[in-house]
Design a protein around this motif. Structure first.
Motif, PDB file in Angstrom:
ATOM      1  N   ILE A 177       0.861  -1.182   0.000  1.00  0.00           N
ATOM      2  CA  ILE A 177       0.000   0.000   0.000  1.00  0.00           C
ATOM      3  C   ILE A 177       0.898   1.233   0.000  1.00  0.00           C
ATOM      4  N   VAL A 178       0.665   2.142  -0.936  1.00  0.00           N
ATOM      5  CA  VAL A 178       1.418   3.397  -1.029  1.00  0.00           C
ATOM      6  C   VAL A 178       0.478   4.542  -0.685  1.00  0.00           C
ATOM      7  N   THR A 179       0.893   5.414   0.228  1.00  0.00           N
ATOM      8  CA  THR A 179       0.037   6.510   0.691  1.00  0.00           C
ATOM      9  C   THR A 179       0.468   7.856   0.106  1.00  0.00           C
ATOM     10  N   GLU A 180      -0.402   8.848   0.273  1.00  0.00           N
ATOM     11  CA  GLU A 180      -0.118  10.252  -0.069  1.00  0.00           C
ATOM     12  C   GLU A 180       0.314  10.435  -1.523  1.00  0.00           C
ATOM     13  N   ALA A 181      -0.464   9.877  -2.451  1.00  0.00           N
ATOM     14  CA  ALA A 181      -0.104   9.952  -3.871  1.00  0.00           C
ATOM     15  C   ALA A 181      -0.019  11.384  -4.374  1.00  0.00           C
ATOM     16  N   HIS A 182      -0.807  12.282  -3.796  1.00  0.00           N
ATOM     17  CA  HIS A 182      -0.854  13.657  -4.311  1.00  0.00           C
ATOM     18  C   HIS A 182       0.478  14.386  -4.161  1.00  0.00           C
ATOM     19  N   LEU A 183       1.299  13.984  -3.189  1.00  0.00           N
ATOM     20  CA  LEU A 183       2.558  14.691  -2.961  1.00  0.00           C
ATOM     21  C   LEU A 183       3.491  14.591  -4.162  1.00  0.00           C
ATOM     22  N   LEU A 184       3.496  13.446  -4.833  1.00  0.00           N
ATOM     23  CA  LEU A 184       4.309  13.301  -6.040  1.00  0.00           C
ATOM     24  C   LEU A 184       3.573  13.805  -7.273  1.00  0.00           C
ATOM     25  N   THR A 185       2.283  13.521  -7.348  1.00  0.00           N
ATOM     26  CA  THR A 185       1.518  13.879  -8.543  1.00  0.00           C
ATOM     27  C   THR A 185       1.560  15.371  -8.816  1.00  0.00           C
ATOM     28  N   PHE A 186       1.439  16.168  -7.766  1.00  0.00           N
ATOM     29  CA  PHE A 186       1.319  17.613  -7.946  1.00  0.00           C
ATOM     30  C   PHE A 186       2.587  18.358  -7.531  1.00  0.00           C
ATOM     31  N   GLU A 194       6.014  20.415  -8.147  1.00  0.00           N
ATOM     32  CA  GLU A 194       6.305  21.480  -9.104  1.00  0.00           C
ATOM     33  C   GLU A 194       7.454  21.116 -10.041  1.00  0.00           C
ATOM     34  N   ARG A 195       8.080  19.989  -9.824  1.00  0.00           N
ATOM     35  CA  ARG A 195       9.188  19.586 -10.689  1.00  0.00           C
ATOM     36  C   ARG A 195       8.688  19.242 -12.083  1.00  0.00           C
ATOM     37  N   LEU A 196       9.521  19.540 -13.072  1.00  0.00           N
ATOM     38  CA  LEU A 196       9.172  19.234 -14.453  1.00  0.00           C
ATOM     39  C   LEU A 196       9.039  17.731 -14.667  1.00  0.00           C
ATOM     40  N   ASP A 197       9.827  16.956 -13.923  1.00  0.00           N
ATOM     41  CA  ASP A 197       9.818  15.501 -14.093  1.00  0.00           C
ATOM     42  C   ASP A 197       8.964  14.801 -13.041  1.00  0.00           C
ATOM     43  N   ALA A 198       7.916  15.472 -12.551  1.00  0.00           N
ATOM     44  CA  ALA A 198       7.068  14.886 -11.505  1.00  0.00           C
ATOM     45  C   ALA A 198       6.445  13.571 -11.960  1.00  0.00           C
ATOM     46  N   LEU A 199       5.976  13.507 -13.208  1.00  0.00           N
ATOM     47  CA  LEU A 199       5.370  12.268 -13.712  1.00  0.00           C
ATOM     48  C   LEU A 199       6.398  11.143 -13.743  1.00  0.00           C
ATOM     49  N   ASP A 200       7.605  11.433 -14.223  1.00  0.00           N
ATOM     50  CA  ASP A 200       8.662  10.418 -14.266  1.00  0.00           C
ATOM     51  C   ASP A 200       8.931   9.855 -12.874  1.00  0.00           C
ATOM     52  N   ILE A 201       9.047  10.760 -11.893  1.00  0.00           N
ATOM     53  CA  ILE A 201       9.371  10.336 -10.529  1.00  0.00           C
ATOM     54  C   ILE A 201       8.245   9.494  -9.948  1.00  0.00           C
ATOM     55  N   ALA A 202       7.003   9.941 -10.155  1.00  0.00           N
ATOM     56  CA  ALA A 202       5.856   9.204  -9.612  1.00  0.00           C
ATOM     57  C   ALA A 202       5.772   7.805 -10.210  1.00  0.00           C
ATOM     58  N   LEU A 203       5.874   7.709 -11.525  1.00  0.00           N
ATOM     59  CA  LEU A 203       5.786   6.402 -12.169  1.00  0.00           C
ATOM     60  C   LEU A 203       6.931   5.488 -11.729  1.00  0.00           C
ATOM     61  N   ARG A 204       8.142   6.033 -11.685  1.00  0.00           N
ATOM     62  CA  ARG A 204       9.286   5.205 -11.291  1.00  0.00           C
ATOM     63  C   ARG A 204       9.111   4.678  -9.868  1.00  0.00           C
ATOM     64  N   THR A 243      23.351  25.081 -15.451  1.00  0.00           N
ATOM     65  CA  THR A 243      22.740  23.777 -15.185  1.00  0.00           C
ATOM     66  C   THR A 243      22.053  23.301 -16.452  1.00  0.00           C
ATOM     67  N   VAL A 244      22.385  22.087 -16.876  1.00  0.00           N
ATOM     68  CA  VAL A 244      21.828  21.541 -18.111  1.00  0.00           C
ATOM     69  C   VAL A 244      20.562  20.744 -17.799  1.00  0.00           C
ATOM     70  N   ASN A 245      19.487  21.053 -18.516  1.00  0.00           N
ATOM     71  CA  ASN A 245      18.196  20.366 -18.375  1.00  0.00           C
ATOM     72  C   ASN A 245      17.777  20.222 -16.909  1.00  0.00           C
ATOM     73  N   PRO A 246      17.619  21.346 -16.205  1.00  0.00           N
ATOM     74  CA  PRO A 246      17.286  21.280 -14.775  1.00  0.00           C
ATOM     75  C   PRO A 246      15.887  20.722 -14.545  1.00  0.00           C
ATOM     76  N   PRO A 247      15.693  19.902 -13.498  1.00  0.00           N
ATOM     77  CA  PRO A 247      14.351  19.375 -13.209  1.00  0.00           C
ATOM     78  C   PRO A 247      13.393  20.458 -12.728  1.00  0.00           C
ATOM     79  N   GLU A 248      13.925  21.480 -12.034  1.00  0.00           N
ATOM     80  CA  GLU A 248      13.095  22.619 -11.648  1.00  0.00           C
ATOM     81  C   GLU A 248      13.450  23.781 -12.563  1.00  0.00           C
ATOM     82  N   LEU A 249      12.512  24.194 -13.414  1.00  0.00           N
ATOM     83  CA  LEU A 249      12.829  25.247 -14.372  1.00  0.00           C
ATOM     84  C   LEU A 249      13.104  26.563 -13.660  1.00  0.00           C
ATOM     85  N   PHE A 250      12.208  26.946 -12.749  1.00  0.00           N
ATOM     86  CA  PHE A 250      12.364  28.247 -12.090  1.00  0.00           C
ATOM     87  C   PHE A 250      12.185  28.096 -10.589  1.00  0.00           C
TER      88      PHE A 250
END
Length: 595
Positions: free
Chosen positions: A425-434, A436-446, A588-595
């Motif tokens: 069981i994995v809890t608190e899904a919203h913390l990764l889903t939302f 602000e990182r550009l790669d939030a989807l990548d991190i959540a899926l991984r 910084t090349v291809n930063p995960p946080e744009l701003f």
């Protein structure tokens, strides 16, 4: 005739990032080669340097090399091509790349390794690789993006290594953490019955790291396993690099060059002709772009084996919370308790929480959820059932047996259980889903694919919290590709990485503005695009109102095919600014946080 060595000195200054001529005294002519570590005078002091080329003459009167400190060359001209490529592509000096790729020299190691190379190990695959990935064509220069099958990773690896052994092809395997590398190393030694398997991790001592590097240069190893440090391992003409989650944060260097294991593996494939297999339970936009651009291929997975091995994922979101009452918003919903009860008699059940504790405020009450709190709550809810808490804030439990118990763990601290957990069981899904990182989807899926893959084959597992419908479909079908492809299309429309090569320029506002203006004038077609500028912070050195410095970040972008041209221009600008002693700009090349 004089012999001149072109030496890159170990000085990390942009305008000194070039070889300098040094005379090779006659007593060193038999020892000085490309790849040799030397001592030279620089600015009135003795410093280390690396020979990167040789010549018969120089245009000026060079100083002599003081000593050749390595008895063997520490890199080849072929490897040097990769070092130069990485330095340019990730805005580093060549000496920074050499310092990262080559462990600190230890003279005692060179003396002890004077005997013949070790024998090569042989691996016996218990399941043909073709049974897991039908029709897969392996070759020394193959470029593959592979989806891992739960409970069949070692079988896949054994099949690959059996093929590599038969073809006398070397294999480098990188994983995100030192603990994972150590476990894999012990398994490989047990499977092959050979000592000719290397372990290269950043946590190892300088002596251990240098010993592995030198043994690899000698050709002692057919297989080297490790973390990011292993991706630089010297290999022969035919070799394959396997990266597991190679583009995760844990596989990314924290110092310049800020590249991850997959980036370096790709660089070695381009410059040294090595094969590459980027593997994971999930998929990222970076690896999907490699497939969609036809730079790499995606082998088909046996659908029947994947169906039998993968878990059955249920996502419980806000709609379920409303039916179950307010307690579901602050802890586990009733459906999660039911899942625990249904599976506890079959073995341990894993509850993954985001961290040691998180403040949640619903407007009426603030509570603190975390590993310790969750463990206490579950201990009261299931009296008589052992509860194990594994978290960095307390202690990390590495392995557990199959006896029934509740395991509460934070990400990365989950104990390994043979044959898997009865349920997860994995809890608190919203913390990764939302995030602000550009790669939030990548991190959540991984994270979620990797966590649910810890469950036994066919187990029922649950994700709790609000999340993206694309993620729900990906987990339910155990197929991340459609969600990642949709994200890739969105990145193309917005002009974000990997559809564009993006560079963040951080520094004082006037300095960043000067660099950005210069880059806009670079003759690229299409031209360099300024994505935007934001203020990062302001400081005030002496407390006066008018001396405050404004620190900003500007993002510039270009087409991926133009990346090397853009980075050449950025490096030239940095060198010019260094010579003129102007304020430095952090790149910084291809930063995960744009701003």
């Amino acid at each position: 005739m004089s012999t001149i060595a072109h030496v890159v000195v170990d000085v990390d200054v942009a305008h000194l990032d070039r070889p300098f001529d040094y005379l090779v005294p006659e007593k060193f002519t038999s020892k000085a080669h490309v790849g040799s570590l030397v001592r030279v005078m620089w600015g009135g002091r003795r410093v280390n340097g690396w020979i990167v080329s040789m010549a018969d003459s120089s245009t000026h009167d060079p100083s002599p090399i003081l000593a050749v400190t390595s008895t063997i060359p520490l890199f080849t001209e072929r490897m040097l091509r990769t070092y130069r490529y990485v330095a340019q592509r990730y805005c580093a000096t060549l000496s920074q790349v050499l310092s990262m790729a080559i462990p600190l020299r230890r003279a005692a190691v060179e003396k002890e390794l004077s005997g013949p190379p070790q024998h090569k190990p042989m691996f016996e695959g218990k399941m043909p690789l073709d049974a897991l990935y039908p029709g897969t064509q392996l070759a020394p220069n193959a470029r593959i993006v592979a989806t891992g099958i739960p409970h069949r990773i070692r079988a896949s690896l054994a099949g690959l290594l059996q093929w590599a052994s038969n073809q006398d092809i070397q294999v480098i395997i990188t994983v995100p953490t030192g603990w994972q590398a150590a476990k894999l190393f012990e398994w490989l030694k047990a499977e092959s019955g050979s000592s000719a398997i290397g372990l290269q991790v950043s946590e190892a001592s300088p002596v251990q790291r240098f010993r592995t590097h030198v043994r690899a240069l000698r050709g002692d190893f057919q297989v080297v396993v490790g973390t990011l440090a292993a991706v630089w391992t010297p290999v022969g003409d035919e070799a394959i690099i396997v990266t597991w989650d190679g583009d995760s944060d844990l596989s990314r260097s924290r110092r310049t060059p800020q590249a991850d294991a997959l980036d370096i593996a790709v660089a070695r494939s381009v410059n040294e002709g090595l094969g590459i297999i980027a593997a994971s339970f999930s998929r990222t936009v970076k690896t999907q772009a490699m497939v969609d651009s036809h730079w790499a291929v995606e082998p088909p997975v046996s659908h029947s084996i994947m169906r039998d091995m993968c878990p059955k994922v249920r996502v419980t979101g806000p709609e379920s919370f409303e039916r179950e009452g307010t307690s579901a918003f602050h802890g586990l919903p009733d459906s999660a308790f039911s899942l625990i009860r249904q599976n506890l008699d079959r073995g341990p059940v894993l509850i993954q929480v985001p961290g040691p504790g998180i403040e949640i405020d619903d407007g009426e009450v603030t509570i603190r959820l975390g590993a310790q709190r969750m463990g206490s709550d579950l201990g009261r809810a299931f009296p008589g059932t052992p509860v194990v808490v594994s978290a960095s804030s307390t202690s990390i439990v590495r392995t557990l047996d199959r006896r029934p118990r509740i395991v509460v763990a934070t990400p990365g601290a989950e104990p390994a259980v043979q044959h898997g957990y009865a349920s997860v069981i994995v809890t608190e899904a919203h913390l990764l889903t939302f995030s602000e990182r550009l790669d939030a989807l990548d991190i959540a899926l991984r994270r979620w694919f990797s966590t649910f893959a810890m469950a036994e084959a066919g187990a029922h597992v649950m994700l709790i919290g609000e999340t993206d419908p694309q993620i729900v479909r990906a987990l339910s079908l155990w197929n991340p590709v459609p969600a990642v492809r949709a994200q890739l299309a969105e990145r193309e429309e917005l002009g974000f990485f990997p559809a564009r090569w993006m560079v963040a320029l951080d520094g004082e506002s006037h300095a960043v503005s000067e660099v950005a203006t210069a880059l806009e004038k670079v003759p690229l077609v299409p031209a360099v695009h300024i994505v935007g500028t934001v203020e990062r912070e302001s400081d005030n050195d002496d407390g006066s109102l008018f001396s405050a410095r404004t620190i900003v970040r500007t993002i510039v972008a270009c087409r991926p095919a133009q990346a090397m041209e853009l980075m050449r221009e950025i490096q030239a600008i940095r060198i010019a600014r260094s010579l003129e002693r102007k304020p430095t700009i952090h790149v910084t090349v291809n930063p995960p946080e744009l701003f």
